[in-house]
Design a protein around this motif. Structure first.
Motif, mmCIF file in Angstrom:
data_model
loop_
_atom_site.group_PDB
_atom_site.id
_atom_site.type_symbol
_atom_site.label_atom_id
_atom_site.label_comp_id
_atom_site.label_asym_id
_atom_site.label_seq_id
_atom_site.Cartn_x
_atom_site.Cartn_y
_atom_site.Cartn_z
ATOM 1 N N ILE A 73 0.895 -1.326 -0.078
ATOM 2 C CA ILE A 73 0.068 0.188 -0.149
ATOM 3 C C ILE A 73 0.917 1.186 -0.031
ATOM 4 N N TYR A 74 1.758 1.234 0.673
ATOM 5 C CA TYR A 74 2.611 2.668 0.829
ATOM 6 C C TYR A 74 3.916 2.690 0.306
ATOM 7 N N PHE A 75 4.103 1.477 -0.486
ATOM 8 C CA PHE A 75 5.449 1.641 -1.247
ATOM 9 C C PHE A 75 5.215 1.301 -2.422
ATOM 10 N N ALA A 76 4.294 0.419 -2.948
ATOM 11 C CA ALA A 76 4.235 -0.153 -4.414
ATOM 12 C C ALA A 76 3.150 0.843 -5.065
ATOM 13 N N LEU A 77 1.810 1.323 -4.239
ATOM 14 C CA LEU A 77 1.108 2.104 -4.915
ATOM 15 C C LEU A 77 1.523 3.301 -5.370
ATOM 16 N N PRO A 78 2.595 3.987 -4.793
ATOM 17 C CA PRO A 78 2.960 5.307 -5.108
ATOM 18 C C PRO A 78 3.766 5.115 -6.131
ATOM 19 N N GLY A 79 4.620 4.104 -6.181
ATOM 20 C CA GLY A 79 5.540 3.587 -7.166
ATOM 21 C C GLY A 79 4.968 3.418 -8.518
ATOM 22 N N LEU A 80 3.552 3.277 -8.546
ATOM 23 C CA LEU A 80 3.054 2.874 -9.899
ATOM 24 C C LEU A 80 3.050 4.362 -10.507
ATOM 25 N N LEU A 81 2.476 5.432 -9.813
ATOM 26 C CA LEU A 81 2.619 6.833 -10.409
ATOM 27 C C LEU A 81 4.157 6.895 -10.759
ATOM 28 N N GLY A 82 4.949 6.885 -9.922
ATOM 29 C CA GLY A 82 6.387 7.254 -10.290
ATOM 30 C C GLY A 82 6.891 6.507 -11.421
ATOM 31 N N SER A 83 6.445 5.242 -11.633
ATOM 32 C CA SER A 83 6.788 4.381 -12.668
ATOM 33 C C SER A 83 6.347 5.106 -14.232
ATOM 34 N N TYR A 84 4.997 5.524 -14.012
ATOM 35 C CA TYR A 84 4.341 6.082 -15.108
ATOM 36 C C TYR A 84 5.128 7.282 -15.526
ATOM 37 N N VAL A 85 5.319 8.179 -14.782
ATOM 38 C CA VAL A 85 6.020 9.490 -15.168
ATOM 39 C C VAL A 85 7.351 9.323 -15.550
ATOM 40 N N GLY A 86 8.013 8.181 -14.643
ATOM 41 C CA GLY A 86 9.500 8.006 -15.280
ATOM 42 C C GLY A 86 9.693 7.443 -16.490
ATOM 43 N N ALA A 87 8.682 6.635 -16.947
ATOM 44 C CA ALA A 87 8.591 6.109 -18.451
ATOM 45 C C ALA A 87 8.434 7.094 -19.260
ATOM 46 N N TYR A 88 7.491 8.298 -19.094
ATOM 47 C CA TYR A 88 7.281 9.286 -19.965
ATOM 48 C C TYR A 88 8.716 9.986 -20.030
ATOM 49 N N TYR A 89 9.429 10.311 -19.103
ATOM 50 C CA TYR A 89 10.533 11.228 -19.193
ATOM 51 C C TYR A 89 11.702 10.307 -19.872
ATOM 52 N N GLY A 90 11.675 8.736 -19.686
ATOM 53 C CA GLY A 90 12.466 8.184 -20.345
ATOM 54 C C GLY A 90 12.411 7.935 -21.722
ATOM 55 N N SER A 91 11.176 8.032 -22.110
ATOM 56 C CA SER A 91 10.929 8.096 -23.596
ATOM 57 C C SER A 91 11.276 9.332 -24.265
ATOM 58 N N GLN A 92 11.457 10.393 -23.424
ATOM 59 C CA GLN A 92 12.064 11.612 -24.053
ATOM 60 C C GLN A 92 13.597 11.754 -23.754
ATOM 61 N N ALA A 93 14.219 11.278 -23.110
ATOM 62 C CA ALA A 93 15.445 11.250 -22.613
ATOM 63 C C ALA A 93 16.533 10.802 -23.811
ATOM 64 N N ALA A 94 17.627 11.208 -23.609
ATOM 65 C CA ALA A 94 18.717 10.709 -24.355
ATOM 66 C C ALA A 94 19.199 9.448 -24.035
ATOM 67 N N PRO A 95 19.497 8.270 -24.770
ATOM 68 C CA PRO A 95 19.964 7.205 -24.327
ATOM 69 C C PRO A 95 21.240 7.173 -23.522
ATOM 70 N N ILE A 96 22.198 8.340 -23.779
ATOM 71 C CA ILE A 96 23.248 8.349 -22.822
ATOM 72 C C ILE A 96 22.863 8.601 -21.460
ATOM 73 N N ILE A 97 21.742 9.402 -21.302
ATOM 74 C CA ILE A 97 21.394 9.884 -20.006
ATOM 75 C C ILE A 97 20.757 8.561 -19.330
ATOM 76 N N GLN A 98 19.886 7.761 -19.845
ATOM 77 C CA GLN A 98 19.345 6.638 -19.370
ATOM 78 C C GLN A 98 20.506 5.695 -18.880
ATOM 79 N N MET A 99 21.461 5.377 -19.898
ATOM 80 C CA MET A 99 22.753 4.517 -19.442
ATOM 81 C C MET A 99 23.467 4.940 -18.370
ATOM 82 N N SER A 100 23.770 6.503 -18.163
ATOM 83 C CA SER A 100 24.571 7.112 -16.931
ATOM 84 C C SER A 100 23.830 6.559 -15.802
ATOM 85 N N VAL A 101 22.424 7.136 -15.995
ATOM 86 C CA VAL A 101 21.666 6.732 -14.692
ATOM 87 C C VAL A 101 21.573 5.262 -14.230
ATOM 88 N N PHE A 102 21.699 4.452 -15.060
ATOM 89 C CA PHE A 102 21.667 3.173 -14.951
ATOM 90 C C PHE A 102 22.789 2.415 -14.272
#
Length: 249
Positions: A73-102
């Protein structure tokens, strides 16, 4: 599909079964280096594979009632919102930024695994802090295409004081939920990339990974978790160093 890819799929499943984490850390390099996908397509493929494996890995944990419902409840549910937003920004980000964060997060996870202490005394964090951490982990999941288990398990153990076995069991469900919503978000914002994926190969990798995960669930009762965790941490450092040199520098 090469024998090395099959072996990688087994190791991906083993990692999720034993540690409740590490699946995507291994999946992303597998798709990039063994199947030749570019970074963004590999991120989508990684989310797909990890979602399937973690779903089937979670079933025995649910049956055994080894999951912390409070943390769903307190960890997973907020994580769903975070994951959706993160995927949006990930789709716009340069691959080098994603790989650096990874790569950066791989090093952080490795250090955590190498320095994790058996003594987990102290107070657990409040539910509010747990929500914030869930949001952050979810964002990372979507942004770089990982299940987030290598962040979830340490967070549940170190901050929420969950026993390691319960943290691992809870982690695989959170991984499934966050990977699925991240995949959905990428489909909405980067649908064209989905046509570049050979889904039949990813399904085979996922099926082999499921077998590996069930073997990992059985195997972990016989092995020294502390030693294996540290060995996995060393492996992460080697893998992160290789990707850093190859993709970032």
């Amino acid at each position: 599909m090469s024998e090395l890819t099959i072996i990688s799929a087994i190791i991906i499943g083993l990692s999720l079964g034993i540690f409740g984490s590490g699946g995507a850390i291994l999946t992303l390099p597998t798709l990039i280096y063994l199947l030749g996908y570019d970074e963004k397509v590999a991120v989508i493929g990684s989310l797909f594979i990890v979602a399937i494996i973690s779903f089937f890995t979670a079933i025995p944990q649910i049956i055994k009632n080894g999951v912390s419902k409070v943390h769903l409840i307190y960890f997973a549910l907020p994580g769903l919102l975070g994951s959706y937003v993160g995927a949006y920004y990930g789709s716009q980000a340069a691959p080098i930024i994603q790989m650096s964060v990874f790569v950066g997060l791989m090093f952080i996870a490795a250090i955590k695994m190498l320095t994790m202490k058996d003594d987990m005394s102290g107070d657990a964090v409040s539910n509010l802090i747990l929500i914030v951490i869930g949001l952050a982990v979810g964002f990372v999941t979507g942004f770089i295409g990982v299940g987030g288990g290598f962040l979830i398990v340490p967070a549940l153990v170190l901050l929420s004081k969950l026993p390691i076995n319960k943290a691992v069991s809870t982690s695989v469900i959170i991984i499934f939920l966050q990977s699925s919503i991240g995949l959905f978000s990428y489909h909405e914002h980067s649908m064209a990339l989905f046509s570049e994926i050979e889904w039949s190969i990813l399904v085979v990798i996922a099926l082999v990974g499921i077998v590996g995960s069930y073997f990992g669930l059985w195997l972990k009762q016989f092995i020294n978790q502390a030693l294996l965790t540290r060995l996995f941490g060393l492996f992460l450092i080697l893998m992160a160093s290789f990707i850093l040199i190859d993709k970032v520098f």
